[in-house]
Each structure stands twice: as C-alpha cells, then as structure tokens.
Design an enzyme around this catalytic site. Sequence first.
Site, PDB file in Angstrom:
ATOM      1  N   VAL A   1      69.241 -23.188 -13.831  1.00 55.71           N
ATOM      2  CA  VAL A   1      70.314 -23.958 -14.471  1.00 55.71           C
ATOM      3  C   VAL A   1      69.793 -25.310 -14.953  1.00 55.71           C
ATOM      4  O   VAL A   1      70.116 -25.753 -16.055  1.00 55.71           O
ATOM      5  CB  VAL A   1      71.518 -24.129 -13.520  1.00 55.71           C
ATOM      6  CG1 VAL A   1      72.599 -24.978 -14.156  1.00 55.71           C
ATOM      7  CG2 VAL A   1      72.085 -22.770 -13.139  1.00 55.71           C
ATOM      8  N   CYS A   2      68.968 -25.954 -14.158  1.00 54.40           N
ATOM      9  CA  CYS A   2      68.401 -27.248 -14.552  1.00 54.40           C
ATOM     10  C   CYS A   2      67.505 -27.095 -15.771  1.00 54.40           C
ATOM     11  O   CYS A   2      67.586 -27.869 -16.730  1.00 54.40           O
ATOM     12  CB  CYS A   2      67.624 -27.861 -13.394  1.00 54.40           C
ATOM     13  SG  CYS A   2      68.628 -28.198 -11.929  1.00 54.40           S
TER      14      CYS A   2
END
Length: 173
Positions: free
Chosen positions: A59-60
């Site tokens: 996600v990052c």
Amino acid sequence: METVYLKGKECHTMGTFPMIGDKACSFTLTTSTFHEIDLCDYRGRCVVLNIFPSLDTDVCAMSVRRFNEMATTLDDVVVLCVSKDLPFAASRFCVAEGIENVEVVSAFRSLLFGRQYGVELIDGTLAGLFARGVVVIDGNRRVIYSQLVNEITEEPDYKKCYDAIKMIDSYGL
C-alpha cells in the site's frame, strides 16, 4: 493523540494530526542522497506530504507510485513521500520503480516530525513507524487539506487531495 487501525486493531499516535487552517510545523527530512531539506526550502510553493509506514509494504509503495503519477499534472507543487525508511532503501525503490516526480524522504534523523504531525505510532505492531496520512500545505504554510487514514492498510483519498491542490491553482491560495 490520534487513533487509527491496523487490520482492525486500534493503534495510537503521539501528537495531533494537522487540521485544515493550521500553520504547518517546520521540519527537517533527509533525501535519498542524505541531503537535509526543510519546509522553508519550498517557501511560496504547495507541498504535499504523503506520510506512510514503509516503502516495503504494497500500500505504501502504491501511494508513492500514485503520487508520482499525480505530480506529472501539477505545476509548482512538491510531493514529499515521508517514512522512516533509510535513504538507501528509498533510493533503491525510486530507481527500481522509475520514481522521478516526487521526493522520497526519510525522517530517520528527525525525532520531531512524527510527533509534530501526529503520525508517530506509539503502540501496536508498527510502533515507532508512521501512520498513513496526507497533508497539503499552501505557499503560506497553511494546511489546506489533511487526511489521517483511519485504516493503515488502506490508501489515502487521492481525488480529494488532488482537488485541494487544484483549488490552490484556481484561486491562487
């Protein structure tokens, strides 16, 4: 103190996340080449802080890619992707992913950034890293958009962030 969730489990941060209208706190962060940058370096420009736990999570990494794409359509806007990842890791990630439109910076030397921006996790699995958030700062150092993402494993609201930035362009805020 703010409350966020990691896979449904409550976590807390130290400090208070900035709200719209707040004056942005100054900070010093480290680039992938170990150069120190400060908010004052971008005086008069819009600065987007994409804050997250680590580039080593899907996600990052996706958020950095998305902001990198978004930055190609923005004039006079600096996007700083902020985590505690070491500059070596940030440099490798940027080269591997072709990241050229954002600055991936580290708070590994900054004891204050996470506390001043209310994102330093003080409990839970990721304690010591940052919660996920986005802060848009106008050229006068005022926060014009902020989102502390409730569930750390979810992406921020890119559209609302983009719309806030475009309002600066439209109204010269």
